[in-house]
Design a protein around this motif. Structure first.
Motif, PDB file in Angstrom:
ATOM      1  N   ASN A 153       0.783  -1.125  -0.034  1.00 29.48           N
ATOM      2  CA  ASN A 153       0.251  -0.005  -0.137  1.00 29.48           C
ATOM      3  C   ASN A 153       0.882   1.345  -0.018  1.00 29.48           C
ATOM      4  OD1 ASN A 153      -2.644  -1.449   2.127  1.00 29.48           O
ATOM      5  ND2 ASN A 153      -2.195  -1.586   0.175  1.00 29.48           N
ATOM      6  N   SER A 154       1.724   1.272   0.866  1.00 26.79           N
ATOM      7  CA  SER A 154       2.406   2.503   0.990  1.00 26.79           C
ATOM      8  C   SER A 154       3.757   2.799   0.262  1.00 26.79           C
ATOM      9  CB  SER A 154       3.159   2.575   2.628  1.00 26.79           C
ATOM     10  OG  SER A 154       3.848   1.416   2.801  1.00 26.79           O
ATOM     11  N   VAL A 155       4.521   1.899  -0.208  1.00 22.56           N
ATOM     12  CA  VAL A 155       5.438   1.796  -1.053  1.00 22.56           C
ATOM     13  C   VAL A 155       5.345   1.624  -2.528  1.00 22.56           C
ATOM     14  CG1 VAL A 155       7.883   1.071  -1.185  1.00 22.56           C
ATOM     15  CG2 VAL A 155       6.829   1.226   1.072  1.00 22.56           C
ATOM     16  N   VAL A 156       4.553   0.484  -2.744  1.00 24.06           N
ATOM     17  CA  VAL A 156       4.575   0.183  -4.261  1.00 24.06           C
ATOM     18  C   VAL A 156       3.425   0.970  -4.647  1.00 24.06           C
ATOM     19  CG1 VAL A 156       3.928  -1.729  -5.802  1.00 24.06           C
ATOM     20  CG2 VAL A 156       5.509  -2.171  -3.665  1.00 24.06           C
ATOM     21  N   GLY A 157       2.129   1.223  -3.826  1.00 27.50           N
ATOM     22  CA  GLY A 157       1.286   1.962  -4.326  1.00 27.50           C
ATOM     23  C   GLY A 157      -0.005   1.071  -4.647  1.00 27.50           C
ATOM     24  N   ILE A 158       0.035  -0.230  -4.336  1.00 28.86           N
ATOM     25  CA  ILE A 158      -0.984  -1.339  -4.865  1.00 28.86           C
ATOM     26  C   ILE A 158      -2.133  -1.315  -3.769  1.00 28.86           C
ATOM     27  CG2 ILE A 158      -1.519  -3.663  -5.457  1.00 28.86           C
ATOM     28  CD1 ILE A 158       1.213  -3.837  -6.791  1.00 28.86           C
ATOM     29  N   HIS A 159      -3.324  -0.872  -4.098  1.00 28.65           N
ATOM     30  CA  HIS A 159      -4.540  -0.883  -3.025  1.00 28.65           C
ATOM     31  C   HIS A 159      -5.544  -1.943  -3.307  1.00 28.65           C
ATOM     32  CE1 HIS A 159      -2.899   2.717  -0.617  1.00 28.65           C
ATOM     33  NE2 HIS A 159      -2.148   3.009  -2.044  1.00 28.65           N
ATOM     34  N   LEU A 160      -5.025  -3.021  -3.768  1.00 31.95           N
ATOM     35  CA  LEU A 160      -6.165  -4.100  -4.177  1.00 31.95           C
ATOM     36  C   LEU A 160      -6.890  -4.247  -2.783  1.00 31.95           C
ATOM     37  CD1 LEU A 160      -4.407  -6.404  -6.403  1.00 31.95           C
ATOM     38  CD2 LEU A 160      -5.909  -4.745  -7.132  1.00 31.95           C
ATOM     39  N   ILE A 161      -6.196  -4.393  -1.814  1.00 31.87           N
ATOM     40  CA  ILE A 161      -6.882  -4.643  -0.659  1.00 31.87           C
ATOM     41  C   ILE A 161      -6.023  -3.512   0.672  1.00 31.87           C
ATOM     42  CG2 ILE A 161      -7.112  -6.183   1.438  1.00 31.87           C
ATOM     43  CD1 ILE A 161      -6.852  -8.440  -0.389  1.00 31.87           C
ATOM     44  N   ASP A 162      -6.752  -2.890   1.302  1.00 33.74           N
ATOM     45  CA  ASP A 162      -6.062  -1.996   2.129  1.00 33.74           C
ATOM     46  C   ASP A 162      -5.808  -2.679   3.288  1.00 33.74           C
ATOM     47  OD1 ASP A 162      -6.435   0.293   0.537  1.00 33.74           O
ATOM     48  OD2 ASP A 162      -8.396   0.730   1.407  1.00 33.74           O
ATOM     49  N   ALA A 163      -4.556  -2.370   3.893  1.00 31.53           N
ATOM     50  CA  ALA A 163      -4.035  -3.056   5.125  1.00 31.53           C
ATOM     51  C   ALA A 163      -4.683  -2.490   6.419  1.00 31.53           C
ATOM     52  CB  ALA A 163      -2.553  -3.003   5.266  1.00 31.53           C
ATOM     53  N   PRO A 164      -5.179  -3.137   7.314  1.00 25.27           N
ATOM     54  CA  PRO A 164      -5.746  -2.804   8.472  1.00 25.27           C
ATOM     55  C   PRO A 164      -4.730  -2.042   9.326  1.00 25.27           C
ATOM     56  CG  PRO A 164      -6.165  -5.061   8.332  1.00 25.27           C
ATOM     57  CD  PRO A 164      -5.214  -4.716   7.117  1.00 25.27           C
ATOM     58  N   VAL A 165      -5.400  -0.830   9.742  1.00 25.03           N
ATOM     59  CA  VAL A 165      -4.484   0.057  10.600  1.00 25.03           C
ATOM     60  C   VAL A 165      -4.573  -0.302  11.978  1.00 25.03           C
ATOM     61  CG1 VAL A 165      -3.921   2.241  11.468  1.00 25.03           C
ATOM     62  CG2 VAL A 165      -4.767   1.839   8.932  1.00 25.03           C
ATOM     63  N   LEU A 166      -3.587  -1.131  12.618  1.00 24.00           N
ATOM     64  CA  LEU A 166      -3.437  -1.677  13.984  1.00 24.00           C
ATOM     65  C   LEU A 166      -2.288  -0.738  14.590  1.00 24.00           C
ATOM     66  CD1 LEU A 166      -4.123  -5.294  12.985  1.00 24.00           C
ATOM     67  CD2 LEU A 166      -5.670  -3.683  13.657  1.00 24.00           C
ATOM     68  N   HIS A 167      -2.272  -1.143  15.895  1.00 27.30           N
ATOM     69  CA  HIS A 167      -1.151  -0.575  16.659  1.00 27.30           C
ATOM     70  C   HIS A 167       0.075  -1.102  16.108  1.00 27.30           C
ATOM     71  CE1 HIS A 167       1.079   0.881  20.039  1.00 27.30           C
ATOM     72  NE2 HIS A 167       0.049   1.741  20.421  1.00 27.30           N
ATOM     73  N   PRO A 168       1.129  -0.375  16.026  1.00 25.49           N
ATOM     74  CA  PRO A 168       2.396  -1.242  15.247  1.00 25.49           C
ATOM     75  C   PRO A 168       3.095  -1.892  16.730  1.00 25.49           C
ATOM     76  CG  PRO A 168       2.604   1.354  16.010  1.00 25.49           C
ATOM     77  CD  PRO A 168       1.026   1.093  16.080  1.00 25.49           C
ATOM     78  N   VAL A 169       2.893  -1.766  17.889  1.00 24.00           N
ATOM     79  CA  VAL A 169       3.450  -2.741  18.729  1.00 24.00           C
ATOM     80  C   VAL A 169       2.836  -3.955  18.782  1.00 24.00           C
ATOM     81  CG1 VAL A 169       3.681  -3.378  21.123  1.00 24.00           C
ATOM     82  CG2 VAL A 169       3.971  -0.843  20.494  1.00 24.00           C
ATOM     83  N   SER A 170       1.357  -4.127  18.303  1.00 29.06           N
ATOM     84  CA  SER A 170       0.857  -5.556  18.257  1.00 29.06           C
ATOM     85  C   SER A 170       1.251  -6.236  16.740  1.00 29.06           C
ATOM     86  CB  SER A 170      -0.799  -5.294  18.329  1.00 29.06           C
ATOM     87  OG  SER A 170      -1.248  -4.403  17.151  1.00 29.06           O
ATOM     88  N   GLU A 171       1.480  -5.430  16.036  1.00 28.20           N
ATOM     89  CA  GLU A 171       1.790  -5.952  14.546  1.00 28.20           C
ATOM     90  C   GLU A 171       3.349  -6.187  14.725  1.00 28.20           C
ATOM     91  OE1 GLU A 171      -0.484  -3.474  11.141  1.00 28.20           O
ATOM     92  OE2 GLU A 171       1.194  -2.249  12.257  1.00 28.20           O
ATOM     93  N   GLY A 172       4.109  -5.650  15.279  1.00 28.02           N
ATOM     94  CA  GLY A 172       5.522  -5.838  15.568  1.00 28.02           C
ATOM     95  C   GLY A 172       5.715  -7.099  16.258  1.00 28.02           C
ATOM     96  N   LEU A 173       4.869  -7.202  17.638  1.00 27.80           N
ATOM     97  CA  LEU A 173       5.022  -8.516  18.262  1.00 27.80           C
ATOM     98  C   LEU A 173       4.302  -9.780  17.529  1.00 27.80           C
ATOM     99  CD1 LEU A 173       5.567  -9.945  20.858  1.00 27.80           C
ATOM    100  CD2 LEU A 173       3.044  -9.482  21.626  1.00 27.80           C
TER     101      LEU A 173
END
Length: 352
Positions: A153-173
């Motif tokens: 989504n953010s780098v390539v610019g492809i938005h076929l599916i938008d990534a869910p916006v979650l807390h980065p700590v939970s995503e990182g863990l």
């Protein structure tokens, strides 16, 4: 009664440098007798030894020069027998320790299942009472697997599916644990004791990716079983071959994901109002105390810290000879040790 003539080496060990008094009184038996006595230290024989030599026909005959040049005789006790006895004595406590470790592992498996999945006492909801918010969070974390969708989504610019916006700590863990689990595949497929597990390693590792140590703990217990000589190693599966031959790539991807996950938890989504480092640390503590999934991840990390050096230490023979030392040292470092094992794996060996 048969008398055995003592060997020169044995006499050298018991009577060194003692002058010989000839037991034959005739001085003319050898023209070199006097020279022999003056030039070299010899051995003293007891009366019993003298009589034994006389009975064997040495009376009146020249004596061979007995010098202390002979090598000392090796012990007559078999080293093999001694080592076998020592091994047999050591096998009893080793077997008891092995059974004790198996018991502890099976106990840990029971606690893991009941405490983390069934009982309501751990933080968050048990499986039978899971909330909709937990399900949505798990689905969102799965969609952001290895940060592929946010990157698209953010780098390539492809938005076929938008990534869910979650807390980065939970995503990182989440991605940190999954990245570490990903690297366990080549380690399991090259494990020297993998054949004691009669099931499919493909299925076991697949479930490990989603349920982590729920399936890895039993494997660690089963691999401690006695080896079955009748069962030979079978041909590795297609997944096993791919993971083994691509072990360096797996190590780089998994290690990279773990590193990105740590940075993402600290600095990810800085424009999303997720707070400073202090705020994120406070969120982590709250997250671990309220979500069963996050709480389980901490258990997985602790168990991986134990299982990683254990498995690598028993499979150092799979590492390139010149790199065994560094892998043996790094195996105790979480994540880093497993990356080192995969990068230094001897790909010319056949693990089948």
């Amino acid at each position: 009664m048969t008398t055995v003539t003592p060997s020169p080496s044995l006499l050298c060990a018991t009577h060194p440098f003692v002058p010989l008094k000839p037991f034959i009184s005739n001085p003319s038996f050898s023209p070199h007798h006097q020279q022999f006595r003056e030039a070299r230290p010899v051995l003293a024989f007891t009366g019993r030894t003298t009589r034994s030599l006389q009975r064997k026909g040495f009376q009146g005959k020249p004596l061979k020069t007995l010098a202390c040049k002979a090598a000392r005789r090796k012990p007559t006790v078999s080293n093999t027998t001694t080592s076998s006895s020592s091994s047999a004595a050591a096998s009893v406590p080793n077997g008891n320790v092995r059974r004790l470790i198996q018991f502890v592992l099976w106990l840990a498996e029971g606690i893991y299942i009941f405490w983390l999945f069934l009982l309501p006492y751990a933080p968050g909801d048990p499986v039978w009472a899971i909330s909709l918010d937990t399900v949505n969070s798990l689905v969102g974390l799965s969609l952001n697997f290895f940060f592929i969708l946010p990157f698209m989504n953010s780098v390539v610019g492809i938005h076929l599916i938008d990534a869910p916006v979650l807390h980065p700590v939970s995503e990182g863990l989440f991605n940190f644990v999954i990245g570490w689990t990903f690297m366990f595949a080549p380690l399991l497929f090259t494990d020297s004791k993998r054949d004691r597990y009669k099931g499919s390693l493909d299925v076991l590792w697949g479930f490990q990716m989603f349920l982590t140590n729920t399936f890895l703990i039993p494997y660690m217990a089963i691999r401690l079983n006695d080896a079955d000589a009748e069962d030979a190693s079978g041909k590795p599966s297609q997944l096993g071959s791919v993971m083994t031959n691509g072990a360096p790539v797996v190590g780089l991807i998994g290690g990279g994901i773990c590193l990105i996950s740590a940075f993402w938890a600290l600095f990810g989504r800085m424009d999303g109002n997720f707070g400073t480092l202090t705020d994120r640390w406070e969120f982590l503590l709250s997250y671990l105390g309220s979500e069963r999934l996050a709480y389980a991840f901490i258990w997985d990390i602790c168990l991986y810290i134990i299982f990683q050096p254990w498995l690598i230490g028993e499979n150092l023979q799979n590492v390139q000879k010149g790199k065994v030392g560094i892998v043996n040292y790094l195996r105790f470092v979480p994540v880093v040790g497993l990356v080192a094992y995969l990068l230094c794996l001897d790909l010319e060996e056949e693990y089948n």
